[in-house]
Design an enzyme around this catalytic site. Structure first.
Site, PDB file in Angstrom:
ATOM      1  N   GLU A  81     -24.693  24.982  99.402  1.00 28.09           N
ATOM      2  CA  GLU A  81     -23.750  25.489 100.395  1.00 28.09           C
ATOM      3  C   GLU A  81     -23.883  26.988 100.637  1.00 28.09           C
ATOM      4  O   GLU A  81     -23.359  27.510 101.633  1.00 28.09           O
ATOM      5  CB  GLU A  81     -22.314  25.181  99.947  1.00 28.09           C
ATOM      6  CG  GLU A  81     -21.952  23.705  99.959  1.00 28.09           C
ATOM      7  CD  GLU A  81     -21.845  23.122 101.355  1.00 28.09           C
ATOM      8  OE1 GLU A  81     -21.854  23.903 102.330  1.00 28.09           O
ATOM      9  OE2 GLU A  81     -21.767  21.887 101.485  1.00 28.09           O
ATOM     10  N   GLU A 112     -31.145  13.967  80.052  1.00 27.68           N
ATOM     11  CA  GLU A 112     -30.323  15.041  79.505  1.00 27.68           C
ATOM     12  C   GLU A 112     -30.582  15.297  78.026  1.00 27.68           C
ATOM     13  O   GLU A 112     -30.109  16.284  77.464  1.00 27.68           O
ATOM     14  CB  GLU A 112     -28.844  14.721  79.694  1.00 27.68           C
ATOM     15  CG  GLU A 112     -28.325  13.578  78.866  1.00 27.68           C
ATOM     16  CD  GLU A 112     -26.817  13.405  79.023  1.00 27.68           C
ATOM     17  OE1 GLU A 112     -26.117  13.463  77.989  1.00 27.68           O
ATOM     18  OE2 GLU A 112     -26.344  13.231  80.166  1.00 27.68           O
TER      19      GLU A 112
END
Length: 273
Positions: A81, A112
């Site tokens: 953004e 992960e």
């Protein structure tokens, strides 16, 4: 001090399957109301990190978010953004998720758990000591994130973290830990809920404050935003009209010519009419 995962503690609510829809929604909302209070408590920690980031970005540094699962996706969302909102290059704020881009939409098993991959994922960016790396992990125990910050510390790269457990392993390897303690989730262990919302709020605060400090906002307006659709062109035109007190036609013409609200305003103010 001992480490207890409050994000994994049993929910304050039980027999969820017996609740009506109205009860579910109200109970979720009652839990969500506690999140801004928890964030407010850590503003001093956020402030220290923002100041340190701005100092480095003024020297050409970049901001990296690293995470896995929901946390990684939130970092990518915030980073993506920044260019349209603040007009910055796409390589100024960068989100990296364990498992690569495919993990944005689909979980990548055991990604992960790697203790080497995060640092490897940072290498194509030629990361250096002007950069900042923020590790995002609700649990504060994600090996991918912890190991990445450890390597950054070894290479004099500023580190921060956003976690929702107190005294976590991630906080201990972060130079600027932000611990937003939101407590147990409505659905036990579902840290995409309160923890995820808390992380999103903190990310908004960090990126927005940094960009304002870097001069990307004028007054309260996004004068550097990218004109990527008609809605934003209309918004930019109105900004110019309000700032210069001119008619829509002239404001729109200036915006189309300069493709940037700030440049259009400065051009007009400097007598180029």
């Amino acid at each position: 001090m001992s480490f207890i995962k409050t994000t994994e503690q049993a929910s304050n609510h039980n027999h969820l399957e017996k609740m009506s829809v109205n009860e579910l929604l109200n109970n979720i909302n009652s839990e969500d109301k506690t999140i801004p209070i928890a964030v407010n408590k850590v503003i001093p920690s956020i402030e220290k990190l923002v100041i340190a980031i701005v100092e480095r970005m003024k020297k050409g540094g970049r901001l990296f978010y690293v995470g896995a699962g929901t946390s990684g996706r939130l970092g990518i969302l915030d980073a993506s953004e920044c260019p349209p909102t603040f007009g910055v290059p796409h390589d100024m704020v960068i989100g990296i998720i364990a498992g690569g881009d495919i993990a944005i939409r689909k979980a990548v098993e055991f990604a992960e758990d790697s203790t080497t991959q995060c640092w490897e994922d940072l290498q194509p960016y030629k990361i250096n000591d002007n950069d900042t790396v923020i590790g995002i992990a609700a649990s504060g125990t994600t090996p991918y994130v912890i190991s990445g910050l450890q390597k950054c510390n070894e290479n004099s790269i500023l580190t921060g973290c956003i976690t929702c457990n107190l005294n976590s392993p991630l906080s201990k390897v972060s130079k600027h830990p932000i611990e937003v303690i939101v407590g147990p989730e409505f659905v036990t262990g579902s840290s995409r809920m309160k923890a995820g919302t808390a992380q999103k709020l903190v990310l908004n605060m960090i990126s927005t404050s940094v960009m304002i400090q870097l001069g990307k906002i004028k007054g309260n307006k996004m004068v550097e935003m990218q004109l990527s659709n008609n809605k934003l062109v209309d918004r930019g035109t109105k900004m110019i009209m309000d700032e210069l007190n001119i008619l829509e036609e002239e404001a729109h013409k200036l915006l189309v010519e300069h493709q940037n609200v700030r440049k259009a305003i400065n051009y007009y103010i400097n007598g180029n009419r």
